[in-house]
Design an enzyme around this catalytic site. Structure first.
Site, mmCIF file in Angstrom:
data_model
loop_
_atom_site.group_PDB
_atom_site.id
_atom_site.type_symbol
_atom_site.label_atom_id
_atom_site.label_comp_id
_atom_site.label_asym_id
_atom_site.label_seq_id
_atom_site.Cartn_x
_atom_site.Cartn_y
_atom_site.Cartn_z
ATOM 1 N N SER A 254 0.710 -1.153 0.026
ATOM 2 C CA SER A 254 -0.026 0.080 0.181
ATOM 3 C C SER A 254 0.743 1.152 -0.158
ATOM 4 C CB SER A 254 -0.860 0.084 1.240
ATOM 5 O OG SER A 254 -1.901 1.110 1.087
ATOM 6 N N ASP A 573 -8.691 -3.383 -6.681
ATOM 7 C CA ASP A 573 -8.558 -4.253 -5.273
ATOM 8 C C ASP A 573 -9.392 -3.747 -4.301
ATOM 9 O OD1 ASP A 573 -7.182 -2.077 -4.224
ATOM 10 O OD2 ASP A 573 -5.479 -3.402 -3.963
ATOM 11 N N HIS A 626 -7.427 -5.307 -1.007
ATOM 12 C CA HIS A 626 -6.312 -4.591 -0.644
ATOM 13 C C HIS A 626 -5.640 -5.030 0.576
ATOM 14 C CE1 HIS A 626 -3.748 -1.294 -1.113
ATOM 15 N NE2 HIS A 626 -3.909 -1.056 0.238
#
Length: 671
Positions: A254, A573, A626
């Site tokens: 991320s 995602d 995610h």
């Protein structure tokens, strides 16, 4: 022994036969009546009060809990797995077990770099309201303090609105070690599954390192305040030297992807702004960078978060219960407090969309134009973008380039029908009627009614205009962020201005290091509707301190519609659109380009989302979401093979399910 004399019973007077019958009937009735009265008395005396009912309920819960706990401790450890296998069939071996059978062993040291919000933060110094919380987690863990003392928690989690550093008298620091981000909360894993699988082939803390950092700060400020970048550099050098000179495999997730981009420029830059490692540091110490769910080009969700403190789920909740989120009920942490707190976190501005209209599209075009959203899972591993003929929807195309539209009609109108009134020249100053907003200052109070109306009258904002919009509604916040981040595209990467650290996390304004043997992977999930553009409206609530909100009534009932609850979705995602996660490795870094002058090899590995079939599977082993992708067996196996000495060809080169290569070709960017 004295005799016991019995009293002679008295003789009953004789009665006539008719009277005897009546007497017998009465005697039969009286016991029945007396039993009824006794029953009534017992009922009246035994009637349960509310306290009795509560005690009974608590007792039942406790007994049930202890009974279940006894069964849990008494049953064999393999019993839950046995039940799961009986329902779902045999479970596949975890990647660590599978690769250990193949003979793979630990080789390259591994560095984990967590993203935003997934790393734990603990208190080292605080105000009086935080007594007893020394070295207790304020972020992560059970979040108990959010419920016990919410306003105190918000105060300690906020940064200084002017400096972006610690407020006076408060010190909150990142938790260190693997425990910093193995679990976000009890039972909610982040890195734990990957760590456990790596341990199967011989990894331990001497060759695994969690580069924890205070994710609220701007990237350069993590070095200014905590020397986090210096410690990361030293730890990588130490692990490489103590593992026989084997280069490190870096695994960011991320926002950690952007953080490591910044690090690669910082470590080679000369002091005092850089780490002084020299131009060959990355080539000497890094084997591969395996980016998971990387928002290389930002995420539209960051715009909505800073503009109205919303994302899709929050917007739906705000529409259902506006009084709870828009007012300070019972002094709880509501939406205004969330905005006040998050706008002090400079890191949120690192994920604003980069590249402007060139990357994200304009009023009448976008790279994903023609994408089809699918309500049902496609057969043969098709993703939503492949449902229509040649990947093109038969419906009217979605204008993804319009990142913010005020009204559904504006979002769908032809460009010639949109009459913009420029908001930049609007005069601010007329006060908002709700003066309580000063207690939860978010800069909207300083705009005035005229400024707020001007924003709505501009009607539609592209990615580039969305940055201008945030500068208008939150000038102090964006001025602070402008010192640390940039969102443009470089014309000349050799210009000395790009030596400023604020450009280092933008892949469109920096060069990759001179390390031709290094590899860069982009690993991300696909097949989940992901926020790409928003329909907004003015908030009519007189109690609200936030004058804008996502228009959740802008909705299409068609299952295959891309517009749901005021949000236009695209493939991704659930957090990062495919365009942001994949473009750099698909095109801008592919081969020798001005952004990748040494020709570092790049690979794309997409993982098609497959949700868990039932609750017993937990968050699933094939998820593309995610965070849940961190438990995806295929992704873990790819990382482990590279860490054990493999390369891109060993894991199958590119693996693509989306339209990323087609979409990348539609972007006109000089390479």
């Amino acid at each position: 022994m004295p005799l016991i004399h019995r009293k002679k019973p008295t003789e009953k007077p004789s009665t006539p036969p008719s009277e005897e019958v009546v007497h017998d009937e009465d005697s039969q009735k009286k016991p029945h009546e007396s039993s009824k009265s006794h029953h009534k008395k017992s009922n009246g005396g035994g009637k349960w009060s509310c306290i009795d009912s509560c005690c009974w309920f608590i007792g039942c819960v406790c007994v049930t809990w202890w009974f279940l706990l006894f069964l849990y401790n008494a049953m064999p450890a393999s019993f839950p797995q046995y039940v799961t296998e009986r329902i779902t069939g045999p479970l596949p071996d975890p990647p660590g077990v599978k690769l250990k059978k193949e003979g793979l062993k630990a080789k390259h040291p591994v560095v984990f770099i967590p993203g935003i919000v997934t790393g734990g933060l603990e208190l080292w110094e605080g105000k009086q309201c935080a007594d007893g919380l020394f070295r207790k987690r304020l972020w992560g863990g059970t979040f108990g303090e959010v419920y016990k003392r919410p306003l105190c928690w918000v105060e300690h989690m906020s940064l200084d609105n002017e400096t972006g550093l610690d407020p006076a008298g408060i010190r909150v620091r990142a938790v260190s070690g693997l425990v910093a981000a193995d679990y976000f909360a009890p039972g909610y894993f982040v890195w734990a599954v990957l760590i456990a699988n790596l341990a199967h082939i011989g990894y331990e803390e001497k060759n695994m390192y969690m580069a924890a950092y205070d994710w609220r700060l701007s990237f350069q400020n993590t070095e200014v305040r905590d020397q986090t970048l210096s410690r990361m550099k030293s730890n990588i050098e130490l692990m490489v030297s103590t593992n026989g000179g084997k280069k490190a495999v870096i695994v960011p997730h991320s926002m950690g992807v952007l953080y490591f981009l910044h690090f690669m420029k910082w470590v080679e830059a000369p002091a005092p702004l850089g780490g002084g490692g020299g131009p060959d540091w990355c080539a000497k110490y890094i084997k591969a960078v395996m980016n998971i769910g990387g928002p290389f080009l930002g995420v539209p969700k960051a715009v909505a978060g800073l503009f109205s403190a919303e994302a899709k789920d929050v917007a739906v909740a705000r529409a259902i219960a506006p009084g709870f989120l828009d007012t300070d009920i019972f002094r709880l942490q509501t939406l205004q407090h969330v905005m006040r707190m998050t706008r002090t976190w400079d890191s949120t501005m690192s994920m604003l969309p980069k590249g402007g209209d060139t990357i994200w599209g304009g009023l009448d075009w976008s790279p994903e134009k023609g994408h089809t959203c699918c309500g049902k899972k496609q057969k043969n591993n098709e993703t939503c973008g492949e449902a229509g003929e040649n990947g093109v929807s038969k419906k009217s195309p979605v204008n993804y380039g319009r990142m913010i539209s005020f009204g559904k009609e504006v979002a769908e109108a032809a460009p010639s029908e949109i009459n913009n009134i420029d908001f930049r020249g609007a005069v601010k100053g007329q006060s908002i009627p709700n003066h309580t907003c000063r207690d939860v200052w978010t800069e909207y109070h300083d705009m005035g009614i005229a400024g707020i109306k001007a924003i709505a009258e501009y009607k539609v904002y592209t990615a580039g205009e969305a940055i201008d919009l945030l500068h208008y509604v939150a000038p102090k916040m964006m001025a602070r962020g402008a010192a640390h981040f940039s969102y443009g595209i470089a014309d000349d990467l050799d210009d000395t201005k790009y030596q400023d650290p604020k450009y280092w996390s933008n892949p469109l304004e920096t060069k990759l290091p001179n390390a031709p043997e290094m590899e860069i992977y982009s690993l991300y999930g696909v097949g989940i509707p992901t926020e790409r553009a928003y329909v907004y409206k003015l908030n009519q609530s007189p109690d609200s301190c936030i004058p804008f909100q996502i228009f959740t009534s802008a909705h299409e009932e068609d299952e295959d519609s891309c517009l749901k609850a005021g949000v236009y979705n695209v493939d991704g995602d659930e957090t990062v659109p495919v365009l942001s996660a994949g473009y750099m490795c698909a095109k801008a870094w592919r081969g020798k380009t001005r952004f990748n002058p040494s020709g570092i090899k790049t690979y794309i590995r997409e993982y098609n989302h497959s949700p868990p079939a039932n609750l017993l599977e937990g968050r699933g082993t094939q998820s593309g979401a995610h965070v849940d992708i961190m438990g995806n067996f295929a992704l873990i196996e790819d990382i482990m093979r590279v860490a054990a000495g493999g390369n891109g060809s060993d894991i199958g080169h590119d693996q693509v399910h989306s339209g990323i290569f087609e979409w990348s070709e539609r972007i006109d960017l000089k390479l």
